[in-house]
Design an enzyme around this catalytic site. Structure first.
Site, mmCIF file in Angstrom:
data_model
loop_
_atom_site.group_PDB
_atom_site.id
_atom_site.type_symbol
_atom_site.label_atom_id
_atom_site.label_comp_id
_atom_site.label_asym_id
_atom_site.label_seq_id
_atom_site.Cartn_x
_atom_site.Cartn_y
_atom_site.Cartn_z
ATOM 1 C CG ASP A 46 -2.264 0.732 0.938
ATOM 2 O OD1 ASP A 46 -2.225 1.963 1.077
ATOM 3 O OD2 ASP A 46 -3.305 0.137 0.592
ATOM 4 C CG ASP A 47 0.409 6.081 0.601
ATOM 5 O OD1 ASP A 47 1.366 6.280 -0.149
ATOM 6 O OD2 ASP A 47 -0.405 6.968 0.949
ATOM 7 C CG ASP A 93 -6.169 5.978 -2.184
ATOM 8 O OD1 ASP A 93 -7.374 6.258 -2.173
ATOM 9 O OD2 ASP A 93 -5.520 5.743 -1.140
ATOM 10 C CD1 TRP A 120 -11.384 5.920 -0.275
ATOM 11 C CD2 TRP A 120 -11.512 8.134 -0.521
ATOM 12 N NE1 TRP A 120 -10.109 6.408 -0.315
ATOM 13 C CE2 TRP A 120 -10.161 7.748 -0.458
ATOM 14 C CE3 TRP A 120 -11.846 9.487 -0.664
ATOM 15 C CZ2 TRP A 120 -9.124 8.690 -0.548
ATOM 16 C CZ3 TRP A 120 -10.827 10.419 -0.755
ATOM 17 C CH2 TRP A 120 -9.473 10.020 -0.697
ATOM 18 C CG ASP A 151 -9.426 4.500 4.472
ATOM 19 O OD1 ASP A 151 -9.917 4.400 3.330
ATOM 20 O OD2 ASP A 151 -8.306 4.982 4.708
HETATM 21 C C1 GLA Z 1 -6.604 5.930 1.627
HETATM 22 C C2 GLA Z 1 -7.129 4.550 1.247
HETATM 23 C C3 GLA Z 1 -6.577 3.521 2.228
HETATM 24 C C4 GLA Z 1 -5.048 3.539 2.188
HETATM 25 C C5 GLA Z 1 -4.546 4.959 2.468
HETATM 26 C C6 GLA Z 1 -3.053 5.085 2.239
HETATM 27 O O1 GLA Z 1 -7.074 6.346 2.867
HETATM 28 O O2 GLA Z 1 -8.532 4.538 1.254
HETATM 29 O O3 GLA Z 1 -7.070 2.230 1.914
HETATM 30 O O4 GLA Z 1 -4.612 3.092 0.939
HETATM 31 O O5 GLA Z 1 -5.183 5.923 1.637
HETATM 32 O O6 GLA Z 1 -2.598 6.390 2.459
#
Ligand code: GLA
Length: 664
Positions: free
Chosen positions: A83-84, A164, A198, A216
């Protein structure tokens, strides 16, 4: 909540409302993205829920190895998704190519991908449609770099992209996601496309293989109407779009929080059950390197995974909603139905559904075979299926229509015991058996699994050589805990029997509270049935802290320190099953000194859904307020802290010294 999160919440609310409006006006069938990928819901692991931005190649390799050694790979999990925060800062080289952080990923993403592939797994990566990811790493967004980045991902051997929605440019969200989809289609490598924006929007099924339907997820059961969702909120949102799910195109209610500690085992089993029923992506979010056996068993439940991966690819439908009791049905490719009985309530519930409600056309000479996908055992029934479902739990059955003569028997059982007991006197424990099936059964036996040091004296027989259809029996014990046992304990009950089709075994855990000799029980020594908390988890014997478990301090109100108690954050609800055996609830309440004189809250004590006591509005400048509340006969004790009507900033509230006192 940070300003960024608040702003994001508002934007999301607007986009959710817009998308809802779009759905209402468009009834045309939506075509799914046809890239030949994700024909069943993707299964894997993602770094965000366990590690946030704290990722490096050593950790990711270890996770991939654990995915194999834990049996998750065998169960069907395949993607390891970064992920990030995998990128360098700034994220691009002089030619505009994305680069990994040279310190945390010194071997580079290609080498990591090769290693993951060598284990027979696949690799996913994270990107963003704006100028930077949600962690705001300069140049990390793919806006204007879609083709170049898709080529980079393909060169590295990436198999899955989570894309994202932060730091966006302009306001054409579908254009941005579509540009990346086209870039992926042209990059020369099959890459599953996961839209993370989202909330559902009508164009998503044509553009992505999966799309987030929620904000989230956080490691909680219920987070109200907040942008951050708990398990039950994610289910409710994700069910709105059930009709869009199909092979290659899936609703994504976000990743698992299973194993991360903020929910009960039953709540985690509900997340797994319902994600399987909803044909949702199964993306684990815990540290696979050190998960406990319960977590591993939940994540690798192969019978439930088969429901999730069923090739028909139909998301379940909610066929009944009786407030706290809900029934969901998912048709399966071999003509069976998966049926989930979900209990949202705060008391155990008997939930029952008939074959006609499930969708079966009745057929003379046929009954139903119900396979319990958590107990891994099955029974025969003429029509209805029922189960006692624990608080926030879900029972799932795979039901088939079968000629009556092929059906196995069914011995149902129920346990009768006090739930709060004293070590000195011991207590009576009765297991009632009843042959509710269509066949006689042989060799029924009831066995108990006791905590260490406990003893059980049988007062009756506990084996029965033959039970006719309709026949009942009971096995009774006197159970003696060891002299110093106290607090929360579990006694396991197992019932086994054989019928014409083979041996069966069913089990149930019974939760007991043993009173300590001095007769009062601190709530912080008992495990709550459910918790809800404004920030971080409810803390035991410490103040709230705010984020991680155990990040609080010594509970202190107006300079007075307490060793025992609960540290919560408004809005908070903590529910205990206290079995109707106590007379008084006592505590000192107030706002914890860790927030200075800020924060203001109202405390409430509820018994069996009746409000028994409420405090004045208390703020951080006030000392502890002692309280005693009569709780005679109360079974479900619920402790609530509200924000006092002014928002929940700094609302760190303590139930200091919270304890239960027995009848004298
Ligand atoms: C957003 C996404 C999360 C995650 C974060 C990472 O909030 O919805 O699932 O990937 O970014 O910064």
């Amino acid at each position: 909540m940070s300003t960024r999160d608040r702003a994001r919440g508002t934007i999301v609310c607007i986009s959710l409302c817009l998308s809802l409006a779009l759905i209402l006006i468009s009834t045309a069938a939506v075509e799914a993205l046809d890239n030949g990928l994700a024909l069943t819901p993707p299964m894997g692991w993602n770094s965000w829920n366990a590690f946030r931005g704290e990722i490096d190649e050593v950790k990711i390799r270890q996770i991939a190895e654990a995915m194999v050694s834990s049996g998750m790979k065998d169960a069907g999990y395949e993607y390891i998704i970064l992920d990030d925060n995998w990128m360098a800062n700034p994220a691009r080289d002089a030619d505009g190519n994305l680069i990994a952080d040279p310190r945390r990923f010194p071997s580079g993403i290609k080498a990591l991908a090769d290693y993951i592939h060598s284990l027979g797994l696949k690799i996913g990566i994270y990107g963003d449609r704006g100028t930077a990811t949600c962690m705001n790493i300069p140049q990390s967004g793919s806006y204007g770099y879609e083709e170049q980045d898709a080529r980079t991902f393909a060169e590295w051997g990436i198999d899955y992209l989570k894309y994202d929605n932060c730091n966006t440019v302009g306001n054409c969200i579908s254009c941005d996601y579509k540009r990346m989809q086209e870039a992926l289609a042209d990059c020369g490598r099959p890459i599953v496309y996961s839209i993370c924006a989202w909330g559902f929007q009508a164009w998503m099924p044509e553009v992505g293989n999966l799309w987030r339907t929620t904000g989230d997820i956080v490691d909680k059961w219920d987070n109200g109407s907040d942008w951050f969702v708990g398990i039950i909120n994610a289910i409710d949102l994700n069910m709105r779009y059930a009709r869009y799910a199909k092979p290659g195109a899936w609703n994504d209610p976000d990743m698992f929080v299973i194993g991360n500690g903020g929910c009960t085992v039953e709540e985690y089993k509900t997340q797994f059950s319902m994600w399987c029923m909803m044909a949702s992506p199964l993306i684990a979010g815990n540290d696979l390197r050190n998960m406990d056996e319960t977590t591993r068993q939940i994540l690798t439940n192969k019978e439930l995974i088969a429901v999730n991966q069923d090739p028909l690819g139909i998301q379940c439908t909610k066929i009944r909603d009786d407030g706290d009791e809900e029934v969901y049905v998912k048709p399966l490719s071999n003509g069976d139905y998966a049926v989930a009985l979900l209990n949202r309530g705060e008391e155990e519930a008997l939930i029952r559904v008939t074959a006609a409600e499930i969708g079966f056309a009745s057929r003379p000479g046929y009954g139903y075979l119900a396979r319990d996908l958590w107990q891994h055992s099955e029974f025969g029934t003429a029509d209805a299926i029922e189960a006692v479902v624990p608080v926030h739990g879900t029972a799932v059955f795979r039901v088939s229509q079968v000629p009556v003569e092929q059906l196995p028997g069914h011995v149902a059982f129920a346990v009768e015991t006090d739930t709060v007991v004293s070590a000195e006197a011991g207590f009576k424990f009765t297991v009632h058996l009843s042959n509710t099936g269509l066949k006689d059964v042989e060799d029924t036996a009831v066995t108990l699994r006791l905590p260490e040091g406990w003893e059980a004296e049988a007062l009756t027989a506990n084996r029965f050589s033959h039970l006719d259809v309709g026949e009942e029996a009971a096995a009774v014990w006197r159970i003696m805990p060891p002299p110093h046992a106290e607090g929360f304990n579990v006694v396991g009950v197992m019932v086994t029997y054989s019928d014409s089709a083979g041996a069966r075994s069913w089990s149930k855990d019974v939760r007991l509270v043993v009173l300590p000799p001095e007769g009062s029980v601190y709530l912080s020594d008992l495990k709550p049935l459910s918790t809800r908390n404004g920030w971080g988890p409810v803390e035991f014997d410490q103040s709230n802290g705010e984020t991680a478990a155990n990040d609080g301090r010594v509970i202190t109100i107006g300079g007075v320190q307490y060793n025992k108690g609960l540290g919560v954050h408004a809005h908070s609800e903590v529910v205990y099953d206290i079995g109707g055996s106590f007379a008084t609830f006592a505590a000192d309440v107030g706002v914890d000194d860790e927030v200075g004189s800020r924060g203001s809250v109202v405390f409430q004590v509820w018994g069996d859904n009746v409000k028994l006591w409420e405090s004045q509005r208390l703020d951080g400048s006030m000392g502890p307020q002692p309280l005693t509340v009569d709780i005679s006969g109360v079974r479900m004790l619920k402790l609530v802290v509200t924000d006092g009507g002014d928002g929940n900033a700094y609302d760190h509230a303590d139930w200091a010294g919270a304890r239960l006192l027995p009848r004298q």
